[in-house]
Design an enzyme around this catalytic site. Structure first.
Site, PDB file in Angstrom:
ATOM      1  N   TYR A 201     -39.827  33.836   0.987  1.00 18.27           N
ATOM      2  CA  TYR A 201     -40.045  33.607  -0.206  1.00 18.27           C
ATOM      3  C   TYR A 201     -41.661  32.993  -0.190  1.00 18.27           C
ATOM      4  O   TYR A 201     -42.031  32.305   0.726  1.00 18.27           O
ATOM      5  CB  TYR A 201     -39.312  32.625  -1.228  1.00 18.27           C
ATOM      6  CG  TYR A 201     -39.876  32.243  -2.281  1.00 18.27           C
ATOM      7  CD1 TYR A 201     -40.473  33.186  -3.358  1.00 18.27           C
ATOM      8  CD2 TYR A 201     -40.077  30.885  -2.631  1.00 18.27           C
ATOM      9  CE1 TYR A 201     -40.980  32.952  -4.595  1.00 18.27           C
ATOM     10  CE2 TYR A 201     -40.684  30.474  -3.864  1.00 18.27           C
ATOM     11  CZ  TYR A 201     -41.147  31.222  -4.743  1.00 18.27           C
ATOM     12  OH  TYR A 201     -41.751  30.961  -5.879  1.00 18.27           O
TER      13      TYR A 201
ATOM     14  N   ARG B 224     -31.394   8.290 -10.992  1.00 17.31           N
ATOM     15  CA  ARG B 224     -31.848   9.108  -9.905  1.00 17.31           C
ATOM     16  C   ARG B 224     -31.150   9.091  -8.712  1.00 17.31           C
ATOM     17  O   ARG B 224     -30.912  10.050  -8.112  1.00 17.31           O
ATOM     18  CB  ARG B 224     -33.302   8.369  -9.380  1.00 17.31           C
ATOM     19  CG  ARG B 224     -33.923   9.188  -8.073  1.00 17.31           C
ATOM     20  CD  ARG B 224     -35.233   8.867  -7.901  1.00 17.31           C
ATOM     21  NE  ARG B 224     -35.901   7.739  -8.239  1.00 17.31           N
ATOM     22  CZ  ARG B 224     -35.437   6.291  -7.600  1.00 17.31           C
ATOM     23  NH1 ARG B 224     -34.883   6.313  -6.328  1.00 17.31           N
ATOM     24  NH2 ARG B 224     -36.100   5.370  -8.069  1.00 17.31           N
TER      25      ARG B 224
ATOM     26  N   ASP C 180     -31.668  30.084   3.088  1.00 18.80           N
ATOM     27  CA  ASP C 180     -31.992  30.120   1.793  1.00 18.80           C
ATOM     28  C   ASP C 180     -31.008  31.658   1.164  1.00 18.80           C
ATOM     29  O   ASP C 180     -31.145  32.627   1.477  1.00 18.80           O
ATOM     30  CB  ASP C 180     -33.204  30.580   1.592  1.00 18.80           C
ATOM     31  CG  ASP C 180     -33.636  30.574   0.191  1.00 18.80           C
ATOM     32  OD1 ASP C 180     -32.922  31.003  -0.841  1.00 18.80           O
ATOM     33  OD2 ASP C 180     -34.886  30.563  -0.500  1.00 18.80           O
TER      34      ASP C 180
ATOM     35  N   LYS D 177     -31.979  31.193 -10.345  1.00 21.65           N
ATOM     36  CA  LYS D 177     -31.896  32.671 -10.307  1.00 21.65           C
ATOM     37  C   LYS D 177     -30.344  32.814 -10.800  1.00 21.65           C
ATOM     38  O   LYS D 177     -29.898  32.423 -11.753  1.00 21.65           O
ATOM     39  CB  LYS D 177     -31.923  33.058  -8.733  1.00 21.65           C
ATOM     40  CG  LYS D 177     -33.497  32.618  -8.479  1.00 21.65           C
ATOM     41  CD  LYS D 177     -34.704  33.089  -9.236  1.00 21.65           C
ATOM     42  CE  LYS D 177     -36.001  33.065  -9.203  1.00 21.65           C
ATOM     43  NZ  LYS D 177     -36.430  31.606  -7.962  1.00 21.65           N
TER      44      LYS D 177
HETATM   45  C1  LIG Z   1     -35.765  33.101  -2.336  1.00 23.00           C
HETATM   46  C2  LIG Z   1     -36.141  32.235  -3.068  1.00 23.00           C
HETATM   47  N1  LIG Z   1     -36.062  30.934  -2.733  1.00 23.00           N
HETATM   48  C3  LIG Z   1     -36.512  29.742  -3.274  1.00 23.00           C
HETATM   49  C4  LIG Z   1     -37.436  30.163  -4.450  1.00 23.00           C
HETATM   50  C5  LIG Z   1     -37.969  28.729  -5.189  1.00 23.00           C
HETATM   51  O1  LIG Z   1     -37.418  28.569  -6.344  1.00 23.00           O
HETATM   52  P1  LIG Z   1     -37.880  27.720  -7.675  1.00 23.00           P
HETATM   53  O2  LIG Z   1     -38.555  28.713  -8.182  1.00 23.00           O
HETATM   54  O3  LIG Z   1     -36.534  27.507  -8.248  1.00 23.00           O
HETATM   55  O4  LIG Z   1     -38.576  26.487  -7.216  1.00 23.00           O
HETATM   56  C6  LIG Z   1     -37.348  31.405  -5.042  1.00 23.00           C
HETATM   57  C7  LIG Z   1     -37.980  31.395  -6.361  1.00 23.00           C
HETATM   58  O5  LIG Z   1     -38.273  32.738  -6.400  1.00 23.00           O
HETATM   59  C8  LIG Z   1     -36.833  32.401  -4.439  1.00 23.00           C
HETATM   60  O6  LIG Z   1     -36.909  33.692  -4.815  1.00 23.00           O
END
Ligand SMILES: Cc1ncc(COP(=O)(O)O)c(C=O)c1O
Length: 378
Positions: free
Chosen positions: A98, A46, A170, A195
């Site tokens: 998001y 971890r 982000d 992604k």
């Molecule tokens: C812009 C963005 N940030 C964060 C996330 C969250 O990521 P995760 O699905 O890997 O938890 C997403 C998921 O679609 C996203 O599109």
């Protein structure tokens, strides 16, 4: 060193004992220690795993940071970053964020005493106006999900520094290949590595990266204490995915531009959101802070019936949640990425019931256009 070279060589030095070019996969939850006084570099997985560590070094290097932490999902990265704050703190968040980020802030961290204000951060004055005495950070997404709004990161970071706030970005849609917020003055970059970074729709993972040693230590502490770490197998797959980030991003972006231009000329398309189109309100700001508009675009069709026909009729593209894979993915924000947002909030933000988001993969752009044409115009 150019990012194209760093993608191949960062965090993946040749394994010293056997000379493997691929980072070995260490499936061990613990490591034998030689003395009670001195523990080796690795003690418990971890806290650290050599495969994960190679990936963390890679993402830190690519973003221009010094510390990268890999988590079990993008949301784990976001949530672990929010744990840097304390009950009573306030964060300013861009309104087109998001849906999962909206959910964790308004339904989990709110219970814990963290307050948030959502603002249209495309105008820095709106951010300034929302600052309260207990504001500690800005949380931004640019281009945002799903409306591809553009926020001026340099201006936001200058304002944040003046007011003693952290700027968290982000960077999922852009990846460090197209945009590096730390180099623009921001403090922490977050990713859903699920992604484009991994890029093959076979891993869920997330990252938080910083160049600030103190923030780095604090993030590392949360990563170990809270424990939402990425496993070695997914770390290995993501390291492999990263190697081809440049070619994937370039190819998908070129197709995305062609598709956005085609959509723009279509009679049943009400609006196209893509920062690569000169008519996009954030086109110039985006050009000044990134090297490309990326491979995600959204469009609004002229009826719900047509939207449903397109989403349910695709054969080549996947109708699915997520983005950033080698296959093109068509998604429906109202019921997918932003289902966690109440419908009034979605309406306020312009996320209509006929909005479709397209993540362009590596198929031929002509084939993708032909599919959309068949569904929209026949
Ligand atoms: C812009 C963005 N940030 C964060 C996330 C969250 O990521 P995760 O699905 O890997 O938890 C997403 C998921 O679609 C996203 O599109």
């Amino acid at each position: 060193m150019d990012i194209a070279t760093r993608l191949i060589h960062t965090g993946a030095s040749v394994e010293p004992v056997r000379g493997a070019l691929s980072v070995p996969l260490y499936h061990s939850s613990t490591y034998a220690q030689l003395s009670v006084d001195t523990f080796g570099t690795w003690d418990y997985a971890r806290s650290g795993n050599p495969t994960r560590n190679a990936l963390e070094e890679a993402i830190a290097g690519l973003e221009g940071g010094t510390v990268g932490c890999a988590f079990g999902s993008g949301m784990a990265a976001t949530s672990s970053t929010l744990l840097l704050f304390s009950p009573g703190d306030h964060i300013i968040v861009c309104d087109d964020v998001y849906g999962g980020t909206f959910r964790v802030m308004t339904r989990l961290f709110s219970q814990w005493g963290l307050t948030v204000t959502f603002v249209d951060a495309t105008d820095t004055a709106n951010i300034a106006a929302a600052i309260q005495p207990n504001t500690k950070a800005l949380f931004l997404e640019t281009p945002s999900n799903p409306l591809l709004k553009i926020i001026d990161l340099r201006a936001a970071a200058i304002l944040a520094k003046e007011r003693g706030l952290l700027t968290i970005v982000d960077n999922t849609f852009m990846t460090p290949y197209f945009q590096r917020p730390l180099e623009l003055g921001c403090d922490i970059v977050i990713h859903s590595g699920t992604k484009f970074l991994n890029g093959h729709s076979d891993v869920v993972c997330g990252f938080a990266v910083t160049a600030d040693p103190d923030l780095g230590q604090r993030l590392r502490f949360v990563q170990n204490a809270f424990g939402a770490v990425l496993g070695p197998n997914d770390s290995w797959l993501t390291l492999r995915g990263l190697r081809t980030l440049k070619v994937r991003m370039e190819e998908s972006q070129q197709s995305a531009l062609g598709i956005a231009q085609w959509l723009y000329s279509q009679p049943h398309v009400r609006k196209v959101w893509y920062p690569g189109l000169p008519g996009h309100p954030g086109h110039e700001v985006h050009k000044a802070q990134s090297t490309g508009p990326g491979a995600v675009l959204s469009f609004d069709l002229d009826s719900y019936e047509l939207t449903k026909k397109v989403l349910e009729g695709v054969k080549l593209m996947a109708f699915a949640v997520s983005l950033g894979g080698v296959e093109s993915i068509l998604s429906y924000p109202a019921k997918m990425s932003h289902a966690a947002m109440p419908s009034e909030e979605r309406a306020l933000r312009g996320i209509s019931d006929s909005l479709v988001r397209l993540s362009v993969g590596l198929e031929s752009a002509d084939d993708l256009i032909e599919e959309l044409d068949r569904l929209m115009n026949s």
